[in-house]
Design a protein around this motif. Structure first.
Motif, short mmCIF file in Angstrom:
data_model
loop_
_atom_site.label_atom_id
_atom_site.label_comp_id
_atom_site.label_asym_id
_atom_site.label_seq_id
_atom_site.Cartn_x
_atom_site.Cartn_y
_atom_site.Cartn_z
N UNK A 43 0.92 -0.78 0.18
CA UNK A 43 0.14 -0.18 0.10
C UNK A 43 0.51 0.93 -0.10
N UNK A 44 1.51 1.36 1.12
CA UNK A 44 2.70 2.43 0.56
C UNK A 44 3.29 2.61 -0.60
N UNK A 45 3.66 1.59 -1.03
CA UNK A 45 4.70 2.07 -2.27
C UNK A 45 3.39 2.24 -3.55
N UNK A 46 2.16 2.43 -3.55
CA UNK A 46 0.86 2.36 -4.47
C UNK A 46 0.54 3.25 -4.39
N UNK A 47 0.74 4.31 -2.83
CA UNK A 47 0.78 5.77 -2.50
C UNK A 47 2.15 6.66 -2.72
N UNK A 48 3.31 5.53 -3.87
CA UNK A 48 4.93 6.32 -3.43
C UNK A 48 4.82 6.71 -4.91
N UNK A 49 4.13 6.45 -6.30
CA UNK A 49 3.68 6.00 -7.11
C UNK A 49 3.21 7.45 -7.97
N UNK A 50 4.22 7.65 -8.58
CA UNK A 50 4.06 8.62 -9.95
C UNK A 50 2.74 9.23 -10.02
N UNK A 51 1.38 8.07 -9.75
CA UNK A 51 -0.05 8.97 -10.50
C UNK A 51 -0.22 9.34 -9.10
N UNK A 90 11.69 -0.16 0.91
CA UNK A 90 12.54 -0.72 -0.08
C UNK A 90 13.55 -1.97 0.78
N UNK A 91 14.32 -1.13 1.84
CA UNK A 91 15.07 -2.14 2.85
C UNK A 91 14.12 -2.48 3.55
N UNK A 92 13.11 -1.75 3.95
CA UNK A 92 12.30 -2.63 4.79
C UNK A 92 12.20 -4.07 4.65
N UNK A 93 11.50 -4.08 2.94
CA UNK A 93 10.69 -4.84 2.22
C UNK A 93 11.35 -5.92 2.37
#
Length: 496
Positions: A43-51, A90-93
């Motif tokens: 979900x965090x990666x989705x928040x950080x997407x360019x769009x 990404x480090x947390x993942x």
């Protein structure tokens, strides 16, 4: 010069999606804690997407400089760029750890300035995708109102039973829905596509009017009892509704004791149910919602019983035609002896579970593996010997005739079956039958379990119930979970 006094002007606009909930709100920890560690990171990666990054902008070093805030004691220093924030997660993942570490990083680090209502809505819908049986859903039928005869009031509201699927434009539908709900409650809307099921979710959060309750605690924005879900399955005239939970939310000492509009969960759900068909209606195409007497916690079961699949009209005994166990169909004009009972029994035994359903085969295989993994005790052997007693050919034929092929390990399991008998018991005055209503039935029965119809079929196999005298709503043929019975027949009732 004196500062002008602030005032509030009433507006019919919905609650904005960028309204932030303070990150120090304790209920946010519980809301984010529902998700697994991997779901949180996704979900965090989705928040950080360019769009999306402009809508969910994290806290950066430049924000710290503008705010003149001393963050030396903060556990997570502000990152200089968006890419640095992505690298941190990404480090947390990559490394192992608990999800509390991710939650602390979100609330105390990158989104320390607050979580928006849209982000909270995305958290809730992600949890529903991960746990499709977390809520109880009610299926409603979207029917067309026949307005051809407007002079006669009795015939101006006749639902059209034919399939009617209106074309939905997301922005127009939400605008119309907002116009219907705005005079009654203040609401926030979020529309999103399911990640795993062929349906679209609408999340509606209802709040007290800010003009009657100007000071509301931030916990009220995370109150799950004020959240209503509406699901629109693809290409079928049905709508599913659900309320997140019924407990009352957090109370505020500043809130008034009386409110102009009731905000209990039942009232809010009725307001939304009345607004949905009106928002879908056009000047010459008006719709209404009809009760289907079906509620379930499993969304996949609702999609198969009240969805676009072929099993809509192939439940119970009619499943033998859908699964091609016998040749022909229920309206076949050929003689009834085209398929002999022996052929039917042979095909049923060889195709149970059906070879065309790999899901059913996997469940049977898993059940067999689980049963052989543990050694039964002596008491369990005695009980299993009773359960595994041979079934007479006559009873087996009657069971297969009534339940069909989908009665055992059904692909659309119902977890609950509520029965209300309106007839008075024998020996009492028959005149009291007219006094019985839906709210006060003479007898109420509730069957619950992982698969109620399969459990009733097992009772029939054990000889506890007579399959030949069972009504169709107990064999799964009518695909209902609520049955109101009067005189031995199911009474169709309006949804309440």
């Amino acid at each position: 010069m004196a500062r002008p006094r602030a005032f509030r002007a009433p507006t019919t606009a919905s609650i904005p999606s960028n309204l932030r909930i303070p990150s120090t709100t304790q209920s946010l920890v519980k809301a984010l804690g529902k998700l697994s560690r991997q779901s949180l990171l996704d979900l965090v990666f989705e928040w950080l997407e360019d769009r999306n990054v402009q809508s969910f902008r994290p806290y950066l070093e430049q924000d710290e400089a503008e705010a003149m805030d001393d963050d030396e004691l903060k556990p997570y220093p502000a990152e200089p760029t968006i890419d640095d924030v992505r690298n941190a997660y990404q480090e947390l993942q990559v490394r192992k750890g608990g999800k509390r570490e991710v939650i602390d990083r979100i609330l105390e680090g990158d989104w320390r300035h607050g979580i928006t209502l849209r982000q909270l809505a995305m958290v809730d819908l992600r949890y529903m995708d991960d746990h499709p049986s977390s809520l109880r859903w009610t299926a409603l039928e979207l029917a067309r109102i026949d307005a051809t005869v407007r002079g006669d009031s009795s015939s101006s509201f006749q639902p059209d039973i034919s399939a009617c699927i209106p074309r939905i434009h997301a922005s127009t539908f939400l605008h119309n829905l907002q116009q219907q709900i705005a005079p009654l409650v203040k609401a926030h809307f979020y529309l999103a596509r399911s990640r795993s099921l062929p349906l679209t979710f609408l999340r509606i959060f209802t709040s007290n009017s800010p003009y009657q309750n100007p000071r509301q605690p931030p916990e009220s924005l995370t109150d799950s009892s004020r959240v209503i879900y509406v699901a629109f399955p693809d290409s079928c005239p049905f709508v599913y509704t659900s309320i997140a939970s019924s407990p009352t939310g957090p109370k505020s000492n500043n809130a008034p004791t009386a409110q102009a509009v009731p905000t209990d969960s039942r009232t809010l759900q009725r307001i939304v149910r009345d607004a949905v068909p009106k928002a879908l209606s056009l000047p010459q195409q008006r719709y209404t919602l009809k009760a289907t007497s079906l509620t379930a916690k499993n969304l996949e079961a609702l999609l198969k019983l009240r969805g676009p699949g072929r099993s809509n009209q192939a439940n119970g005994t009619f499943s033998i035609f859908a699964d091609a166990v016998v040749e022909g169909g229920p309206l076949d004009p050929r003689p009834s002896n085209t398929v002999t009972p022996e052929e039917h029994m042979h095909q049923t035994s060889t195709s149970s579970p059906s070879s065309s359903d790999p899901e059913k085969e996997n469940r049977v295989r898993d059940a067999q593996d689980e049963s052989t993994s543990t050694q039964p005790t002596t008491k369990q052997r005695r009980q299993s010997s009773k359960l595994d007693a041979p079934i007479s050919k006559k009873r087996k034929t009657a069971i297969n005739t009534r339940f069909g092929t989908s009665g055992s390990l059904s692909t659309a399991p119902l977890d609950r079956l509520d029965v209300r008998l309106l007839d008075p018991p024998k020996g009492e005055d028959d005149d009291s039958a007219g006094d019985a209503d839906l709210a006060n039935p003479a007898v109420s029965l509730t069957f619950s379990g992982s698969d109620v119809i399969s459990g009733i079929r097992k009772l029939a196999e054990l000889g506890i119930v007579d399959p030949e005298r069972m009504p169709s709503w107990m064999t799964g043929e009518e695909a209902v979970s609520v049955a109101v019975v009067r005189g031995g027949n199911r009474v169709l009732k309006e949804d309440g």
